[in-house]
Scaffold this active site. Structure first.
Site, PDB file in Angstrom:
ATOM      1  N   LEU A 359       0.831  -1.206   0.000  1.00 21.87           N
ATOM      2  CA  LEU A 359       0.000   0.000   0.000  1.00 21.87           C
ATOM      3  C   LEU A 359       0.866   1.257   0.000  1.00 21.87           C
ATOM      4  O   LEU A 359       1.966   1.259   0.551  1.00 21.87           O
ATOM      5  CB  LEU A 359      -0.898   0.020   1.248  1.00 21.87           C
ATOM      6  CG  LEU A 359      -1.826  -1.174   1.466  1.00 21.87           C
ATOM      7  CD1 LEU A 359      -2.821  -0.858   2.587  1.00 21.87           C
ATOM      8  CD2 LEU A 359      -2.564  -1.568   0.210  1.00 21.87           C
ATOM      9  N   CYS A 360       0.334   2.331  -0.606  1.00 19.14           N
ATOM     10  CA  CYS A 360       1.089   3.588  -0.657  1.00 19.14           C
ATOM     11  C   CYS A 360       0.886   4.365   0.627  1.00 19.14           C
ATOM     12  O   CYS A 360       0.301   5.456   0.612  1.00 19.14           O
ATOM     13  CB  CYS A 360       0.637   4.475  -1.799  1.00 19.14           C
ATOM     14  SG  CYS A 360       0.039   3.614  -3.200  1.00 19.14           S
ATOM     15  N   THR A 361       1.357   3.803   1.719  1.00 17.31           N
ATOM     16  CA  THR A 361       1.338   4.540   2.981  1.00 17.31           C
ATOM     17  C   THR A 361       2.460   4.012   3.864  1.00 17.31           C
ATOM     18  O   THR A 361       2.668   2.795   3.932  1.00 17.31           O
ATOM     19  CB  THR A 361      -0.019   4.410   3.719  1.00 17.31           C
ATOM     20  OG1 THR A 361       0.186   4.763   5.101  1.00 17.31           O
ATOM     21  CG2 THR A 361      -0.597   3.017   3.655  1.00 17.31           C
ATOM     22  N   LEU A 399      -7.537   0.570  -0.515  1.00 18.77           N
ATOM     23  CA  LEU A 399      -6.757   0.528  -1.753  1.00 18.77           C
ATOM     24  C   LEU A 399      -7.201  -0.553  -2.744  1.00 18.77           C
ATOM     25  O   LEU A 399      -6.497  -0.848  -3.719  1.00 18.77           O
ATOM     26  CB  LEU A 399      -5.247   0.418  -1.482  1.00 18.77           C
ATOM     27  CG  LEU A 399      -4.592   1.799  -1.352  1.00 18.77           C
ATOM     28  CD1 LEU A 399      -4.426   2.204   0.085  1.00 18.77           C
ATOM     29  CD2 LEU A 399      -3.274   1.836  -2.072  1.00 18.77           C
TER      30      LEU A 399
END
Ligand SMILES: *Cc1c(COP(=O)(O)O)cnc(C)c1O
Length: 409
Positions: A359-361, A399
């Site tokens: 995930l982009c976090t 997401l």
């Protein structure tokens, strides 16, 4: 390098050095499941916990499974033969348990904010409702009256004491859970007068407890409180649910709960209990301690990269399946869960790597600067202690990543 929690008992390298789960090579399980990421639950390890509970707890204490810890249907189907009852926290869990054949055992339903439809379903199915307020009591009585069914009702008590050292405390404070202890006798008398089948009392003081002493003291205070309430009501409570809260070690500094001591002390507490509890059936409700260490989350390495002097292994899993391992499930501090490179389980840990999800976090951190055998693309990362509060306690839709698979061995 940062420490990780202890790998639970029962996970050993196979003949080729890879992690085995219930005697099967972990990396071979994907043929059966259809791919990664995958949660695997080992029944034999849960069976060991159940046997341990039976061996150390007094004979008159029933073992209930708290479904919210892991509501995987095949797991519930299997547990029906081994536990004495189930505890629910929603009508969704009730539906899953019903399909799994679990309503043949005593079932209770606790939790704040039960809707009228949920109370109706519980009453129709003979489930004991653990009332969380006077208002809920009146709604349950009115629904039962309309249905022409005598409802099974117990009262969850908000105790005047708190469980010290619990990961999550409930009790001793203003609370959405349970009815304040001083108002419970009046409520119980009201239930009896209204013709309900009063089933008893329930006290749940907290979760993830690793120290025996405060747990023992809480159980002693719970028995004392129940006797006091029963005496005021003038009736023996058929059941007393003592709560649970048994914890498991997740991090390097955690020590396992000494359940032998808890069982021994509870035996002494119950032998010394006032006469008004002499025919009471006791129950302990456990989720995490029974199933937590029996689960492993397996996820495949998609990419390995170096940045700022650190190596990163990026997997196809993440917090969308295993929120708790990233430290974002209410933990105060992020600490590494036990983690391994599955195919090289028997090998020496020689490389520091940070394992992330996809995930982009930056929250999506599965293993922060852990030492593992060298990790390459395609390797399988195993995260342990994934049997409780894993998939069902994670934001799966976040997401729009693929859902995780589950498998019971
Ligand atoms: C969550 C919960 C449990 C289970 O807790 P564990 O820590 O998984 O053992 C038991 N009883 C009640 C009322 C709960 O809310």
């Amino acid at each position: 390098m940062k420490p990780m929690g202890p790998i639970p008992d029962g996970f050993v390298p196979g003949p080729h050095g890879g992690l085995t789960i219930s005697g099967e090579p972990a990396v071979g399980l994907f043929d059966r499941s259809g791919g990664t990421p995958l949660f695997v639950y080992d029944r034999s390890l849960i069976g060991r916990k159940i046997a341990q509970f039976r061996a150390v707890m007094p004979d008159n204490v029933a073992l209930h499974y708290a479904v919210k810890a892991n509501p995987y249907a095949p797991l519930l189907e299997w547990l029906v033969s081994y536990v004495d009852g189930f505890d629910l926290a929603s009508s969704g869990e009730l539906a899953t348990l019903e399909r799994a054949g679990g309503l043949v055992l005593p079932v209770s339903f606790a939790g704040p904010g039960k809707r009228d439809t949920e109370l109706t379903q519980a009453i129709e199915r003979g489930v004991t409702i653990h009332l969380e307020s006077e208002g809920e009591a009146d709604r349950a009585l009115a629904i039962a009256d309309r249905l022409g069914i005598t409802p099974k009702l117990a009262v969850r008590v908000n105790p005047p004491f708190a469980l010290k050292g619990a990961g999550m405390k409930m009790g001793g404070l203003a609370s959405p859970f349970g009815v304040d202890a001083d108002r419970v006798p009046a409520l119980v008398c009201h239930l009896i007068d209204a013709g309900a089948n009063w089933r008893g009392l329930h006290v749940y003081a907290g979760s993830q407890l690793l120290h025996a002493e405060p747990l023992i003291e809480t159980q002693r205070l719970t028995v004392e409180l129940a006797a006091r309430i029963a005496t005021e009501v003038g009736r023996e409570p058929p059941e007393l649910n003592l709560g649970g809260g048994f914890g498991i070690p997740y991090a390097s500094t955690d020590i396992a709960l000494d359940v032998d001591r808890v069982g021994q002390a509870l035996g002494e507490t119950l032998r010394a209990a006032p006469d008004i509890l002499s025919s009471t059936r006791y129950a302990i409700e456990l989720g995490r301690w029974l199933v937590g260490e029996a689960g492993v989350y397996l996820t495949r390495v998609i990419d390995v990269k170096d940045s700022g002097g650190r190596r990163f292994a990026i997997t196809d899993g993440g917090l969308q399946h295993m929120l708790a391992a990233t430290g974002n499930f209410g933990q105060l501090l992020r600490r590494n869960y036990p983690i391994a490179n599955a195919a090289k389980f028997g090998e020496e840990s020689s490389q520091e790597v940070t394992v992330t999800g996809c995930l982009c976090t930056p929250l999506d951190l599965l293993g922060d600067e852990v030492m593992l055998p060298p990790v390459g693309v395609g390797d399988i990362i195993a995260i342990f202690c994934a049997g409780a509060y894993g998939l069902s306690a994670s934001p799966q839709n976040f997401l729009s990543q693929p859902v995780a698979r589950e498998l019971l061995l």
